[in-house]
Design a protein around this motif. Structure first.
Motif, short mmCIF file in Angstrom:
data_model
loop_
_atom_site.label_atom_id
_atom_site.label_comp_id
_atom_site.label_asym_id
_atom_site.label_seq_id
_atom_site.Cartn_x
_atom_site.Cartn_y
_atom_site.Cartn_z
N PHE A 64 2.32 -5.47 -0.42
CA PHE A 64 2.75 -4.15 0.03
C PHE A 64 1.55 -3.21 0.04
CE2 PHE A 64 6.26 -6.17 -2.25
CZ PHE A 64 7.27 -6.11 -1.31
N SER A 66 0.69 1.02 -0.35
CA SER A 66 1.20 2.35 -0.68
C SER A 66 0.21 3.40 -0.21
CB SER A 66 1.40 2.48 -2.19
OG SER A 66 1.77 3.80 -2.53
N ASP A 161 5.06 3.38 -6.46
CA ASP A 161 5.60 3.17 -5.10
C ASP A 161 5.60 1.69 -4.74
OD1 ASP A 161 6.46 4.12 -2.42
OD2 ASP A 161 4.50 3.36 -1.80
N GLN A 165 8.88 -0.45 -3.58
CA GLN A 165 8.95 -1.28 -2.38
C GLN A 165 9.35 -2.71 -2.75
OE1 GLN A 165 5.69 -0.93 0.55
NE2 GLN A 165 4.87 0.71 -0.73
#
Length: 239
Positions: A64, A66, A161, A165
């Motif tokens: 992911f 951020s 964050d 996610q």
């Protein structure tokens, strides 16, 4: 005739009778097992112990990114910093938590039901080598340590964050599906190899009976995530 001489043949006969009875009973049990076919419960128990020995099963890995921003205003001046931070999360199932009560065989439907521990997330493992930080600078940044404080705040926000996610519905569902398929296959293969071709395996998670996503989160703290990333970056630089 001596009494001991009489007792010896009787004792031998008694032992022989006992042995013959034991052989007969053991043979009957063996024949019964052969006629009834393989025992699915015994096979499932063996598979269970084998899976427990694996400890943790990594079912899914996701990356992911951020993007977080922080700003500070003081004496009419404002400075702002933006951080782009990638991180990797592993989705795991702790197979060591499986026990016998989590595995049940339904003879009527030929179905083995397995109740799995919840999927857990490990990480995020942040990649500082790929991090990007931007800022507006200005007088406030020049004469104070505001940039340092904003960077630290951004990193904490970014790690939080990344966790958010990671436990979103889509990646969690993908991790659960992958884990379920792996576990069902691991239990089904020995059953079919033993000749129980019509056996079905159905695996479910404890989290499917609860909508509390906090049970999935065993992720690394912000401080540990940053320290681990700095350690990896230093090791790469030393090569």
């Amino acid at each position: 005739m001596d009494r001991d001489t009489i007792r010896l043949p009787l004792l031998i006969v008694a032992v022989l009778v006992a042995l013959l009875m034991g052989i007969a009973l053991g043979g009957a049990g063996l024949i019964d097992r052969l006629l009834s076919g393989p025992d699915p419960k015994a096979i499932a128990t063996s598979s269970l112990e084998s899976m427990r020995a694996q400890n943790r099963l990594v079912t899914f890995v996701a990356r992911f990114v951020s993007v977080s921003s922080a700003s500070q205003s003081k004496l009419g001046f404002t400075t702002e910093r933006t951080l782009i931070l990638p991180g990797t999360v592993r989705y795991e199932v702790d197979l060591a938590r499986l026990n016998q009560k989590d595995v049940a065989w339904d003879e009527g439907s030929k179905t083995l039901r397995v109740r799995l521990p919840d999927v857990e997330i490990a990480g995020p493992e942040v990649d500082l080598s790929q991090a990007r930080e931007y800022g507006s600078g200005g007088l406030l940044a020049t004469f104070t340590n505001s940039e340092e404080r904003l960077d630290q705040a951004n990193r904490a926000k970014a790690v939080a964050d990344l966790r958010k996610q990671a436990i979103a519905q889509v990646p969690m569902r993908m991790a659960q599906d992958s884990a379920r398929q792996a576990v069902e296959r691991s239990f089904a293969m020995p059953l079919r190899a033993a000749g129980i071709e019509d056996a079905k395996v159905v695996a479910r998670f404890a989290s499917e009976d609860s909508n509390d996503p906090s049970r999935w989160d065993v992720s690394t703290s912000y401080e540990d995530a940053i320290k681990e990333a700095q350690r990896r970056r230093a090791a790469e630089g030393a090569k």
